[in-house]
Design an enzyme around this catalytic site. Structure first.
Site, short mmCIF file in Angstrom:
data_model
loop_
_atom_site.label_atom_id
_atom_site.label_comp_id
_atom_site.label_asym_id
_atom_site.label_seq_id
_atom_site.Cartn_x
_atom_site.Cartn_y
_atom_site.Cartn_z
N HIS A 64 8.72 -26.54 -4.87
CA HIS A 64 9.63 -24.93 -4.87
C HIS A 64 9.17 -23.59 -5.81
CE1 HIS A 64 12.86 -28.68 -4.00
NE2 HIS A 64 11.90 -28.69 -2.72
N ASP A 66 10.99 -21.42 -6.08
CA ASP A 66 11.41 -20.60 -7.45
C ASP A 66 10.84 -21.08 -9.07
OD1 ASP A 66 12.25 -22.96 -6.83
OD2 ASP A 66 14.64 -22.89 -7.72
N HIS A 270 18.94 -23.51 -15.27
CA HIS A 270 18.82 -23.77 -13.79
C HIS A 270 20.28 -23.23 -12.32
CE1 HIS A 270 17.04 -25.21 -9.02
NE2 HIS A 270 16.13 -24.87 -9.55
#
Length: 306
Positions: A64, A66, A270
Site C-alpha cells: 500500500h 503509504d 498509523h
C-alpha cells in the site's frame, strides 16, 4: 549498546495535521534499519539528521502506497549522494518489479547493488541472521500480502566482574570467560571458575513492528513477552466495524494484543486522518493496556528504558 527506535511517520493513508506516512528507523547496536518508507520519508530522515548512508537494510511490510511510495526516491538520493555499499531490501515479491520498473523508466544508473529478499506472507521466516541480532517476519491479516517484523538481540556474552579481575588473565582468558568457559592450568587443574569472575549477561532486547492488520491472535506466539510492540491503531473503538471492513485495528484491538502477549510496552500509530488530537486514542488504549505510548514523529524510544 543502542537499541533505539525513532518514529519518522505516524499517520495512515494520507499526511494530516503535520503527521507523515508510515516509516520508522531502528538503531540496533549501531546498525541502522529502515522499516517501511511512506512518501516523505527521506525528508523526515533529513529533518531528524538521521545517518542515511548507514542504512543497509530496509524492511517493507506491504505494498500500500503509504508504506512504500517513498522508497524509490530514497534509493535515488542514496545514489546521487555517492553510495557504493550494497543495499538489502526485504518485502513482498512484487516490490522488486516496482523498483526495477521505476529505475529503468527514470534511467537511473545505480552505483550500488540492491539485494532483494522476497518475504512469504503465509508463514514466519528468518529474514536476517546477523552476528548480533535476528529479524523474523510476522504474517498479518490485512487483506493483501503483509508482514510485520520481529527484531531480537542474540544472547549476549557473560560480563567480566572487574572487581574480581585477576592481573594474570590474558586476552584469550577473558574471551573464554565471556563465552562461559572455566579456565584450567595446563595439567588440567581448575584455575578459575567462570561463575567467580563473571556476571550474568545483560538481557537481550526485542522489538516487534506490526504494521497494518485486523485484530489477529495468530501473532501472539511471535510477540509473546517482547520488550516493545508497535501495533497499528488506525481507529478508536467506536469505529470497530469500519476497522474490520478495512482490515485495520482499533485502539482496543492493539491494547488487547499487547495485554495477551504480555509485552513490556505498546506503541500505537498509523492514525486515521479523522483524528486531529491523539490523546483520546491513547487514553482509550490505556483502559486495556496501561503501558501504552503514542507514536510521535521525531521521538526516540530507547528499549533500555522500557
Amino acid at each position: 549498546m543502542a537499541f533505539q527506535l525513532k518514529i519518522l511517520g505516524s499517520n495512515s493513508a494520507t499526511p494530516a495535521y503535520g503527521r507523515h506516512q508510515t516509516s520508522q528507523l531502528l538503531n540496533l547496536e549501531n546498525h541502522y534499519i529502515l522499516i517501511d518508507c511512506g512518501e516523505g520519508t527521506q525528508m523526515q530522515l533529513l529533518r531528524y539528521k538521521a545517518k542515511v548512508s548507514r542504512i543497509n537494510h530496509i524492511f517493507i511490510s506491504h505494498l500500500h502506497g503509504d508504506h512504500v511510495f517513498g522508497l524509490v526516491g530514497l534509493i535515488n538520493t542514496m545514489n546521487l549522494n555517492g553510495r557504493t555499499e550494497d543495499l538489502n531490501i526485504y518485502g513482498p515479491y512484487k516490490l522488486s518489479d516496482m523498483i526495477s520498473v521505476q529505475m529503468r523508466a527514470t534511467h537511473a544508473n545505480l552505483k550500488f547493488s540492491i539485494h532483494f529478499n522476497a518475504v512469504d506472507y503465509r508463514q514466519s521466516q528468518l529474514l536476517l541472521d546477523h552476528s548480533l541480532f535476528t529479524v523474523h517476519s510476522i504474517p498479518l491479516d490485512h487483506g493483501i500480502e503483509c508482514n510485520g517484523f520481529l527484531f531480537r538481540e542474540k544472547e549476549k556474552p557473560r560480563r567480566i566482574n572487574k572487581e574480581k579481575l585477576s592481573p594474570d588473565l590474558s586476552v584469550t582468558d577473558i574471551l573464554d570467560l565471556k563465552e562461559g568457559k572455566d579456565l584450567y592450568h595446563p595439567d588440567g587443574q581448575l584455575r578459575y571458575a567462570n561463575e567467580v569472575l563473571t556476571l550474568a549477561p545483560k538481557k537481550s532486547r526485542s522489538y516487534a513492528y506490526c504494521s497494518d492488520t485486523r485484530y489477529c491472535e495468530a501473532i501472539l506466539s511471535h510477540i509473546k513477552g517482547i520488550d516493545l510492540l508497535y501495533h497499528e491503531a488506525t481507529f478508536m473503538h467506536n469505529q470497530a466495524e469500519k476497522a474490520r471492513e478495512r482490515y485495520h485495528s482499533t485502539t482496543i484491538d492493539a491494547a488487547s494484543i499487547a495485554s495477551k502477549a504480555r509485552v513490556g510496552k505498546l506503541i500505537i500509530g498509523h492514525y486515521s486522518s479523522r483524528y486531529q488530537e491523539l490523546e483520546p486514542l491513547l487514553e482509550e488504549a490505556k483502559t486495556v493496556f496501561p503501558d501504552t505510548l503514542l507514536a510521535l514523529e521525531g521521538k526516540d524510544y530507547f528499549i533500555d528504558d522500557i
